[in-house]
Write a protein that holds these residues in place. Sequence first.
Motif, PDB file in Angstrom:
ATOM      1  N   GLU A  41       7.819  11.790  -9.633  1.00 43.45           N
ATOM      2  CA  GLU A  41       8.572  12.650 -10.550  1.00 43.45           C
ATOM      3  C   GLU A  41       9.281  13.768  -9.783  1.00 43.45           C
ATOM      4  OE1 GLU A  41       5.997  14.090 -13.566  1.00 43.45           O
ATOM      5  OE2 GLU A  41       5.486  12.103 -14.357  1.00 43.45           O
ATOM      6  N   SER A  42       8.603  14.318  -8.776  1.00 40.33           N
ATOM      7  CA  SER A  42       9.226  15.371  -7.966  1.00 40.33           C
ATOM      8  C   SER A  42      10.425  14.831  -7.189  1.00 40.33           C
ATOM      9  CB  SER A  42       8.200  15.956  -6.986  1.00 40.33           C
ATOM     10  OG  SER A  42       7.101  16.519  -7.670  1.00 40.33           O
ATOM     11  N   ILE A  43      10.290  13.617  -6.676  1.00 38.73           N
ATOM     12  CA  ILE A  43      11.392  13.004  -5.936  1.00 38.73           C
ATOM     13  C   ILE A  43      12.580  12.774  -6.858  1.00 38.73           C
ATOM     14  CG2 ILE A  43      12.138  10.907  -4.736  1.00 38.73           C
ATOM     15  CD1 ILE A  43       9.341  10.755  -3.514  1.00 38.73           C
TER      16      ILE A  43
ATOM     17  N   VAL B 165      13.388   4.820  -8.804  1.00 39.71           N
ATOM     18  CA  VAL B 165      12.098   5.298  -8.293  1.00 39.71           C
ATOM     19  C   VAL B 165      11.005   4.703  -9.159  1.00 39.71           C
ATOM     20  CG1 VAL B 165      10.679   7.299  -7.737  1.00 39.71           C
ATOM     21  CG2 VAL B 165      13.171   7.438  -7.510  1.00 39.71           C
ATOM     22  N   TYR B 166      10.178   3.849  -8.566  1.00 37.38           N
ATOM     23  CA  TYR B 166       9.106   3.187  -9.300  1.00 37.38           C
ATOM     24  C   TYR B 166       8.071   4.217  -9.720  1.00 37.38           C
ATOM     25  CZ  TYR B 166       5.187   0.022 -10.225  1.00 37.38           C
ATOM     26  OH  TYR B 166       4.131  -0.637 -10.791  1.00 37.38           O
ATOM     27  N   GLN B 167       7.736   4.212 -10.998  1.00 35.41           N
ATOM     28  CA  GLN B 167       6.867   5.246 -11.559  1.00 35.41           C
ATOM     29  C   GLN B 167       5.414   4.825 -11.454  1.00 35.41           C
ATOM     30  OE1 GLN B 167       8.375   8.214 -12.938  1.00 35.41           O
ATOM     31  NE2 GLN B 167       6.319   8.883 -12.442  1.00 35.41           N
ATOM     32  N   SER B 168       4.810   5.106 -10.301  1.00 34.94           N
ATOM     33  CA  SER B 168       3.380   4.865 -10.138  1.00 34.94           C
ATOM     34  C   SER B 168       2.620   6.114 -10.575  1.00 34.94           C
ATOM     35  CB  SER B 168       3.078   4.548  -8.671  1.00 34.94           C
ATOM     36  OG  SER B 168       3.533   5.614  -7.847  1.00 34.94           O
TER      37      SER B 168
ATOM     38  N   VAL C 171      14.629  12.031   1.494  1.00 31.53           N
ATOM     39  CA  VAL C 171      13.366  11.916   0.758  1.00 31.53           C
ATOM     40  C   VAL C 171      12.190  12.272   1.659  1.00 31.53           C
ATOM     41  CG1 VAL C 171      11.815  10.308  -0.413  1.00 31.53           C
ATOM     42  CG2 VAL C 171      14.277  10.213  -0.861  1.00 31.53           C
ATOM     43  N   ALA C 172      12.215  11.779   2.911  1.00 32.26           N
ATOM     44  CA  ALA C 172      11.105  12.048   3.825  1.00 32.26           C
ATOM     45  C   ALA C 172      10.943  13.547   4.075  1.00 32.26           C
ATOM     46  CB  ALA C 172      11.329  11.307   5.148  1.00 32.26           C
ATOM     47  N   GLN C 173      12.065  14.264   4.250  1.00 27.27           N
ATOM     48  CA  GLN C 173      11.997  15.703   4.470  1.00 27.27           C
ATOM     49  C   GLN C 173      11.465  16.422   3.245  1.00 27.27           C
ATOM     50  OE1 GLN C 173      12.733  17.554   7.399  1.00 27.27           O
ATOM     51  NE2 GLN C 173      11.599  18.998   6.134  1.00 27.27           N
ATOM     52  N   PHE C 174      11.889  15.982   2.067  1.00 24.68           N
ATOM     53  CA  PHE C 174      11.428  16.596   0.820  1.00 24.68           C
ATOM     54  C   PHE C 174       9.913  16.420   0.667  1.00 24.68           C
ATOM     55  CE2 PHE C 174      10.293  16.146  -3.667  1.00 24.68           C
ATOM     56  CZ  PHE C 174      10.777  17.337  -4.195  1.00 24.68           C
ATOM     57  N   VAL C 175       9.430  15.204   0.922  1.00 24.48           N
ATOM     58  CA  VAL C 175       7.999  14.938   0.782  1.00 24.48           C
ATOM     59  C   VAL C 175       7.203  15.735   1.816  1.00 24.48           C
ATOM     60  CG1 VAL C 175       6.216  13.149   0.924  1.00 24.48           C
ATOM     61  CG2 VAL C 175       8.380  12.670  -0.227  1.00 24.48           C
ATOM     62  N   ALA C 176       7.753  15.858   3.024  1.00 20.97           N
ATOM     63  CA  ALA C 176       7.075  16.649   4.057  1.00 20.97           C
ATOM     64  C   ALA C 176       6.951  18.105   3.630  1.00 20.97           C
ATOM     65  CB  ALA C 176       7.840  16.543   5.373  1.00 20.97           C
ATOM     66  N   ASP C 177       8.007  18.652   3.004  1.00 21.49           N
ATOM     67  CA  ASP C 177       7.960  20.029   2.511  1.00 21.49           C
ATOM     68  C   ASP C 177       6.910  20.183   1.414  1.00 21.49           C
ATOM     69  OD1 ASP C 177       9.925  20.830   4.243  1.00 21.49           O
ATOM     70  OD2 ASP C 177      11.553  20.665   2.789  1.00 21.49           O
TER      71      ASP C 177
ATOM     72  N   SER D  42       0.833  -1.216   0.000  1.00 22.01           N
ATOM     73  CA  SER D  42       0.000   0.000   0.000  1.00 22.01           C
ATOM     74  C   SER D  42       0.864   1.261   0.000  1.00 22.01           C
ATOM     75  CB  SER D  42      -0.943   0.004   1.211  1.00 22.01           C
ATOM     76  OG  SER D  42      -1.775  -1.127   1.201  1.00 22.01           O
ATOM     77  N   LEU D  43       1.773   1.338  -0.974  1.00 20.98           N
ATOM     78  CA  LEU D  43       2.729   2.435  -1.030  1.00 20.98           C
ATOM     79  C   LEU D  43       2.264   3.548  -1.956  1.00 20.98           C
ATOM     80  CD1 LEU D  43       6.010   0.322  -1.336  1.00 20.98           C
ATOM     81  CD2 LEU D  43       5.120   1.431   0.715  1.00 20.98           C
ATOM     82  N   ASP D  44       2.734   4.758  -1.672  1.00 19.75           N
ATOM     83  CA  ASP D  44       2.588   5.876  -2.602  1.00 19.75           C
ATOM     84  C   ASP D  44       3.833   6.026  -3.453  1.00 19.75           C
ATOM     85  OD1 ASP D  44      -0.036   7.125  -1.743  1.00 19.75           O
ATOM     86  OD2 ASP D  44       1.030   7.098   0.165  1.00 19.75           O
ATOM     87  N   VAL D  45       4.979   5.662  -2.879  1.00 20.16           N
ATOM     88  CA  VAL D  45       6.246   5.724  -3.605  1.00 20.16           C
ATOM     89  C   VAL D  45       7.084   4.515  -3.189  1.00 20.16           C
ATOM     90  CG1 VAL D  45       8.353   7.047  -4.063  1.00 20.16           C
ATOM     91  CG2 VAL D  45       6.205   8.256  -3.600  1.00 20.16           C
ATOM     92  N   LEU D  46       7.740   3.876  -4.152  1.00 23.90           N
ATOM     93  CA  LEU D  46       8.666   2.786  -3.870  1.00 23.90           C
ATOM     94  C   LEU D  46      10.026   3.143  -4.472  1.00 23.90           C
ATOM     95  CD1 LEU D  46       9.451  -0.003  -2.876  1.00 23.90           C
ATOM     96  CD2 LEU D  46       8.525  -0.975  -4.998  1.00 23.90           C
ATOM     97  N   ILE D  47      11.045   3.139  -3.615  1.00 27.04           N
ATOM     98  CA  ILE D  47      12.402   3.486  -4.040  1.00 27.04           C
ATOM     99  C   ILE D  47      13.307   2.294  -3.796  1.00 27.04           C
ATOM    100  CG2 ILE D  47      14.378   5.015  -3.619  1.00 27.04           C
ATOM    101  CD1 ILE D  47      12.386   7.181  -2.805  1.00 27.04           C
ATOM    102  N   LEU D  48      14.065   1.909  -4.820  1.00 26.52           N
ATOM    103  CA  LEU D  48      15.015   0.820  -4.724  1.00 26.52           C
ATOM    104  C   LEU D  48      16.419   1.403  -4.586  1.00 26.52           C
ATOM    105  CD1 LEU D  48      12.470  -0.501  -5.948  1.00 26.52           C
ATOM    106  CD2 LEU D  48      13.966  -1.885  -7.382  1.00 26.52           C
TER     107      LEU D  48
END
Length: 605
Positions: free
Chosen positions: A320-322, A311-314, A363-369, A286-292
């Motif tokens: 795309e922002s990440i 970065v898995y393109q869902s 990544v977590a800080q970027f998404v929080a911003d 149940s992910l919004d973003v998956l990063i390998l």
Amino acid sequence: MAGFIEYINSLPSLLTQLSSTSKLRVTIGNESCDLDSIVCALSYAHYWAVTGGNDWISLPLLSCRRDEFVLRTEAVEVFSQVGVQSDCLIFADDLPLDKLKSTECLEVTLVDHNHSSSRFPSNSVVQVIDHHELSPSTCVGCEGVRVTVEWVGSCATLTAAQLLSNPQSYSISPTVATLLLSAILLDTGDLLLEGRVTDSDKEVAGQLLESMPEGFDSHAHFKTLFKARFDNSTLTSMQVLGRDFKQTRVSDKYSIGFSSVTDSLVEFVSRDGFKEDITAFYQQQSLDVLILLGIYAPSGDHDNKRRHIAVYQSDGELPESIVSMLEASEQLQCVRVEGVGFEGVLLEQRNVKMSRKHILPLVAQFVADVERGHSPGATPAVPLEPVVTVVTAQGEVPIPEYSTHEEAEEVRAHRLVSVGGAEHVIDMTLVEPYRNIIQHAGYVGEERLAVMVVSSCHLPPRTLHNYKQVAQELFYYVMSVLDRIIVDQYMIVYLHSGAPPNSRPSLQLLRRFYELVDRRFRKQLTALYIVHPTFLVKSILTLARPFISSKFWRKVHFVPTLSELPAQVAIDDGLIPTAVKNADSAITRHRPPAVKYSPSETKGN
């Protein structure tokens, strides 16, 4: 009693014999269920079965699900060598909780951990064999509990020592010796990992080798197990994605997954059926973003490690922002890899020193911003020691500091660093109170020079009974931080004031540490700004001239007050300790601002 293999093969039938009136002894390993924990549980349960009497049932319990065992590839390898059938083993989902709690006569032995669990009544613990620090929920100290807790490299060392101490009642077979020795070798880096291996590990390993067949090569055995630990060839893509997986929530809205893969992602994403597997895994979690995050060594050259980020393109704009943020990061130095047939974006990460512990909070800080509606602007600096919440079956817990591939080089509460061509394992428990001595202040200038802030007010007092050991470990810690952060040129801001008088290291100690500093750190240092230099500091530097190179001397600059520091390099006010600010106030009250002084100006005086 039957031999070890026969005992293992009998476990399924023993499990069916359990009833509420059974006299049951259970040996339980820790929840990571690594090789050390597994072999200790199996061997000690067999010891109980041989020596404990026929009226008791002795069972080993492995603290992972049955379908997760295949991910322990080093255990799979050694089991195949000695003939242990994993189908016969008892896993956490095989022994129901109600069976344990309803057993009238239950005795539990904990191996490779010392904390109680809801799986069994706390008063049922009768023995602890462990090599870790005591946990808050420890069973050590409880009435009637026999305890063996000792700092050694592997719990298998302590388990084997107990088995070896009773040769009249229990004889260690070559199979049991192989299992225990395998754990010791892996945990101690073939008995070579300084700071991890102890004399006890070496002594017990030597005794176990006496039980091995003639011609057994322990070094070759270690290499085989070490290679197996990171071998993904026998696993499906779905299993690899879940093998070292961490999940974090951001603002209770976004769920971001990170899968660490010990393989080239270019090859991994090209596997047959990968598209279906990653889609199913993404949906299952149940992910919004998956990063390998991939790490590998081409042709086994461990001095030439490579990293990839995928970065898995869902659906949605967030992935795309990440990707844009990662590509813009000066720290990661990512370059897009084209033509790999991956439904997403694959990046080559040129700065291989940045691991998941750095990328996850970035990544977590970027998404929080993004979630707060703020423009992230410049790529945020990576915290040196991020604390991130991850989601597990037990709820939200801090993310473990080390990922799977890092376990081979570092252990929890320890850190491996190479200084002067020699490896040293830092005891982080000694460093912990003083680790704020060095902080990363970001980057400056067009050249993007890294800025490190060193604060003397965080030096340990010389009155410590183990001062020399603490000072040494702190020095190695500083070197490890530089090694992880510094890619190219950098500068240091040294805040001299605010330290208690009894914390100044001796000139002899400073000289020794200076001589140990890797040449590349001396060469890449562009400037050393000493804030609040005292007469003593200037005197020490003058005395140190004979063993400090002239090139290094020219990089040293004195900055009398904090108000004059921004003219040289600007650092965040939050990085300046209160003790330094208080000292600065006292300095500026008692004298006018001084002119910037550089040691190079006195050359020849």
